[in-house]
Design a protein around this motif. Structure first.
Motif, PDB file in Angstrom:
ATOM      1  N   PRO A  10       0.815  -1.228   0.000  1.00 53.24           N
ATOM      2  CA  PRO A  10       0.000   0.000   0.000  1.00 53.24           C
ATOM      3  C   PRO A  10       0.843   1.270   0.000  1.00 53.24           C
ATOM      4  N   TYR A  11       1.985   1.233   0.697  1.00 51.46           N
ATOM      5  CA  TYR A  11       2.866   2.398   0.718  1.00 51.46           C
ATOM      6  C   TYR A  11       3.410   2.686  -0.681  1.00 51.46           C
ATOM      7  N   ALA A  12       3.786   1.625  -1.405  1.00 50.13           N
ATOM      8  CA  ALA A  12       4.292   1.794  -2.775  1.00 50.13           C
ATOM      9  C   ALA A  12       3.200   2.342  -3.692  1.00 50.13           C
ATOM     10  N   ILE A  13       1.971   1.878  -3.498  1.00 51.43           N
ATOM     11  CA  ILE A  13       0.856   2.379  -4.318  1.00 51.43           C
ATOM     12  C   ILE A  13       0.641   3.866  -4.071  1.00 51.43           C
ATOM     13  N   ARG A  14       0.710   4.287  -2.808  1.00 50.23           N
ATOM     14  CA  ARG A  14       0.551   5.712  -2.485  1.00 50.23           C
ATOM     15  C   ARG A  14       1.653   6.545  -3.127  1.00 50.23           C
ATOM     16  N   PHE A  15       2.865   6.009  -3.137  1.00 49.45           N
ATOM     17  CA  PHE A  15       3.964   6.736  -3.783  1.00 49.45           C
ATOM     18  C   PHE A  15       3.681   6.930  -5.265  1.00 49.45           C
ATOM     19  N   ILE A  16       3.223   5.883  -5.936  1.00 48.35           N
ATOM     20  CA  ILE A  16       2.941   5.976  -7.376  1.00 48.35           C
ATOM     21  C   ILE A  16       1.825   6.982  -7.642  1.00 48.35           C
TER      22      ILE A  16
ATOM     23  N   ASN B  95       2.181  26.864  -6.126  1.00 51.21           N
ATOM     24  CA  ASN B  95       3.628  26.887  -5.898  1.00 51.21           C
ATOM     25  C   ASN B  95       3.970  26.097  -4.643  1.00 51.21           C
ATOM     26  N   LEU B  96       3.199  26.331  -3.587  1.00 50.31           N
ATOM     27  CA  LEU B  96       3.440  25.620  -2.335  1.00 50.31           C
ATOM     28  C   LEU B  96       3.153  24.129  -2.481  1.00 50.31           C
ATOM     29  N   HIS B  97       2.134  23.783  -3.260  1.00 53.33           N
ATOM     30  CA  HIS B  97       1.841  22.369  -3.462  1.00 53.33           C
ATOM     31  C   HIS B  97       2.964  21.669  -4.213  1.00 53.33           C
ATOM     32  N   VAL B  98       3.568  22.342  -5.180  1.00 47.71           N
ATOM     33  CA  VAL B  98       4.703  21.745  -5.882  1.00 47.71           C
ATOM     34  C   VAL B  98       5.875  21.561  -4.925  1.00 47.71           C
ATOM     35  N   ILE B  99       6.101  22.550  -4.040  1.00 48.89           N
ATOM     36  CA  ILE B  99       7.161  22.415  -3.038  1.00 48.89           C
ATOM     37  C   ILE B  99       6.904  21.196  -2.168  1.00 48.89           C
ATOM     38  N   TRP B 100       5.645  21.037  -1.729  1.00 46.79           N
ATOM     39  CA  TRP B 100       5.288  19.884  -0.894  1.00 46.79           C
ATOM     40  C   TRP B 100       5.552  18.578  -1.633  1.00 46.79           C
ATOM     41  N   LEU B 101       5.094  18.486  -2.871  1.00 44.41           N
ATOM     42  CA  LEU B 101       5.258  17.250  -3.620  1.00 44.41           C
ATOM     43  C   LEU B 101       6.715  16.974  -3.985  1.00 44.41           C
ATOM     44  N   LYS B 102       7.481  18.035  -4.287  1.00 43.80           N
ATOM     45  CA  LYS B 102       8.870  17.808  -4.704  1.00 43.80           C
ATOM     46  C   LYS B 102       9.729  17.329  -3.531  1.00 43.80           C
ATOM     47  N   LEU B 103       9.293  17.601  -2.305  1.00 43.60           N
ATOM     48  CA  LEU B 103       9.978  17.072  -1.129  1.00 43.60           C
ATOM     49  C   LEU B 103       9.425  15.707  -0.749  1.00 43.60           C
ATOM     50  N   LEU B 104       8.108  15.559  -0.824  1.00 49.59           N
ATOM     51  CA  LEU B 104       7.470  14.310  -0.436  1.00 49.59           C
ATOM     52  C   LEU B 104       7.946  13.138  -1.288  1.00 49.59           C
ATOM     53  N   LEU B 105       8.053  13.342  -2.601  1.00 48.33           N
ATOM     54  CA  LEU B 105       8.362  12.231  -3.495  1.00 48.33           C
ATOM     55  C   LEU B 105       9.750  11.623  -3.252  1.00 48.33           C
ATOM     56  N   PRO B 106      10.828  12.421  -3.163  1.00 46.87           N
ATOM     57  CA  PRO B 106      12.125  11.797  -2.835  1.00 46.87           C
ATOM     58  C   PRO B 106      12.120  11.118  -1.469  1.00 46.87           C
ATOM     59  N   TRP B 107      11.518  11.775  -0.473  1.00 46.51           N
ATOM     60  CA  TRP B 107      11.500  11.173   0.859  1.00 46.51           C
ATOM     61  C   TRP B 107      10.765   9.848   0.861  1.00 46.51           C
ATOM     62  N   ARG B 108       9.625   9.784   0.175  1.00 44.12           N
ATOM     63  CA  ARG B 108       8.880   8.516   0.150  1.00 44.12           C
ATOM     64  C   ARG B 108       9.587   7.472  -0.708  1.00 44.12           C
TER      65      ARG B 108
END
Length: 588
Positions: free
Chosen positions: A338-344, A384-397
């Motif tokens: 499920p964690y991998a699915i959320r990442f995708i 802009n803030l949402h892109v910042i959130w996603l650009k950090l979230l994706l590498p971390w996950r």
């Protein structure tokens, strides 16, 4: 598994699940569900109409027909969605996005190599000596054998990984790591803390000022061998940019080591008769390693652990050793899939945003803000803030997923969507959560935490966010961001004192609506602070705000936006009440 379960916090990180409960039991202060009430039906209407309008506002200004399109068109790249270019203008995320195929190969290859090595090493534990089985002296118990086996593999893979990433500059990384180890182990105990801080904060400045010490400059500009060494800089020649995460591990090791020595080798785990193979996270962080574990090769394996080397999440030395010795029960296919699915899903969401909403490119193009309506301006800042959130979230996950596949359960860094935060203090507990735990353990608590008086507590917050700003980057804009965060925490802290929850227990709805008003102010302040620190800077934010409030229509829009934020806050409150009804209280 139900699709709705994918978005539960306990699916994201098992640490939030109620411990030892076969059935979910609601918390004592959990409120009855309000989802099926007239009040929330009104809120549903907001959610059905406003988010599509928000998306459309930025989509409209991202069209080639918009007057400002020519200003940022050169920042766009060919996209894979037919008829759309992609906004790949953010250099930080571009480095991750462009290398996803290669990192995916490593993510799959590393655990397979680990399994192959474990099978080979496991068969080789017993060697034949004079016709009889003889156990290797370093193996001991099965847990110690697992630790030794994992450390050997981690060191071998990390060596190859480091050379591939940084080329000859890997030698600089190893030298700095070695010097930090000498500080912890060679200096008298009383000098270790201050020397550790001076050395590692000094590295943040020196690495930045000298741009990673190119060999050409170290050897003198007339030398050719220095330039030759620099030419083999690996996949990421600027190793100093990523070394900030290593600095956190260096500091963590030194303090874990001296705190372990202070316990004089006594084991609180043994005294409490706790099963060492099933330690709770709190116990792992404090007692997961013994004095004999603080060896140089264990330290090196921890510092350079490949899945978490580039960007974290951050675990301390005690936790790393404990999980290397005993695999947690949470490492299972039912949790990892499920964690991998959320990442995708998050990765595809980012792709849709970058292909259809060019908020980042627009903000980088020195735009004419007067060409946008107040609603469009606010949505440009929001996305802009949402892109910042996603650009950090994706590498971390991604890197946490890699660690999970390798048998290490690191903390989840982002446990809430950016748009699911109403508390300034809770926001910082859930944004880069492993870093928040790090600064709490190694800075905030040693300074006295919040138990030293209100003024001193504010000074502790200031010290924490000054370090956080310096750690991110050495520039004035981020220092301003750090100080703004402290400033914006104060209104919430004061409001909590003036309006205590217990004084409103007979009027829960009135208190909820009052908190909603405060949440609107919090959200606006958090957006302002992050736009200054990570997107627009002070001048850009000033231009954005002037464009919104300089007209009557803009001020009317701002009022409508505040009403919308109030509705959003009420839904956020109910989301957390739903978690309490499942026995979860995240305090964020």
């Amino acid at each position: 598994m139900k699709i709705t379960n994918l978005y539960k916090v306990e699916t994201l990180d098992h640490r939030f699940a109620p411990p030892g409960q076969a059935e979910q039991k609601p918390l004592a202060d959990a409120q009855p569900s309000k989802w099926n009430t007239p009040e929330y039906y009104i809120y549903y209407l907001f959610f059905l109409t406003i988010p599509p309008l928000m998306f459309k506002a930025v989509y409209d200004v991202s069209q080639p027909s918009h007057p400002n399109y020519a200003r940022y068109e050169q920042l766009l790249s060919p996209g894979w969605i037919p008829g759309r270019k992609v906004d790949n203008s953010d250099a930080q995320y571009r480095g991750f996005r462009d290398n996803i195929p290669y990192m995916a190969v490593v993510l799959c290859l590393h655990p397979l190599l680990r399994k192959a090595y474990d099978r080979w090493a496991g068969d080789s534990v017993f060697t034949q000596a004079n016709g009889s089985a003889k156990q290797r002296p370093e193996e001991g118990t099965a847990a110690d054998a697992r630790l030794a086996r994992r450390i050997r593999f981690d060191l071998g893979f990390a060596t190859i990984f480091l050379l591939a990433l940084h080329g000859f500059s890997a030698l600089k990384v190893l030298l700095l790591v070695y010097l930090n180890y000498q500080i912890a182990t060679a200096l008298p105990r009383r000098y270790v803390p201050i020397t550790t801080w001076i050395f590692n904060i000094g590295l943040l400045f020196v690495n930045e000022l000298y741009h990673g010490y190119p060999f050409a400059k170290l050897a003198g500009n007339t030398s050719t061998w220095g330039a030759w060494l620099d030419s083999y800089g690996g996949l990421i020649p600027r190793w100093e940019v990523l070394f900030n995460f290593t600095v956190l591990r260096l500091i963590a090791f030194n303090f874990d080591y001296i705190w372990m020595r202070d316990r004089r080798e006594s084991s609180p785990v043994e005294k409490k008769s706790i099963d060492p193979s099933n330690l709770p996270e709190k116990e792992r962080l404090k007692y997961g390693a013994t004095v004999k574990d603080f060896t140089f090769h264990n330290y090196l394996a921890y510092t350079l652990y490949s899945p978490l080397y580039l960007a974290g999440p951050i675990i301390n030395f005690n936790d790393y050793i404990c999980q290397s010795r005993y695999q947690l029960s949470t490492i299972s296919r039912s949790r990892i899939v499920p964690y991998a699915i959320r990442f995708i899903i998050c990765l595809l969401t980012m792709e849709v945003v970058l292909h259809y909403l060019y908020a980042v490119a627009i903000s980088k193009s020195n735009p004419d803000w007067t060409a946008y309506t107040p609603f469009q301006l606010s949505m440009l800042g929001y996305f802009n803030l949402h892109v910042i959130w996603l650009k950090l979230l994706l590498p971390w996950r991604f890197f946490r997923l890699w660690a999970l596949l390798d048998g290490v359960d690191a903390p989840e860094n982002m446990v809430r969507c950016m748009s699911d935060n109403y508390s300034t203090m809770a926001f910082w507990r859930s944004w880069h959560r492993s870093f928040n735990q790090w600064v709490t353990r190694y800075i905030y608590i040693p300074l006295g935490g919040s138990r030293v008086g209100k003024v001193r507590a504010v000074m502790n917050f200031l010290a924490v966010f000054t370090f956080v700003a310096i750690w991110h980057d050495i520039n004035l804009r981020l220092l301003i961001w750090g100080w703004l965060v402290v400033l914006f925490v104060l209104p919430e802290a004061i409001a909590t004192l003036l309006f205590p929850h217990k004084a409103w227990k007979d009027s829960p709805n009135a208190y909820r609506w009052l908190c909603g008003i405060g949440a609107v102010g919090n959200v606006l302040m958090m957006m302002a602070a992050n736009l200054v620190g990570f997107a627009l800077g002070l001048d850009g934010l000033k231009g954005l705000v002037d464009g919104i409030v300089s007209t009557l229509g803009g001020r009317v829009f701002l009022l409508a936006a505040c009403i919308t934020l109030f509705v959003g806050a009420q839904v956020m409150f109910e989301v957390r009440e739903a978690e309490k009804r499942r026995g979860i209280n995240m305090k964020c």
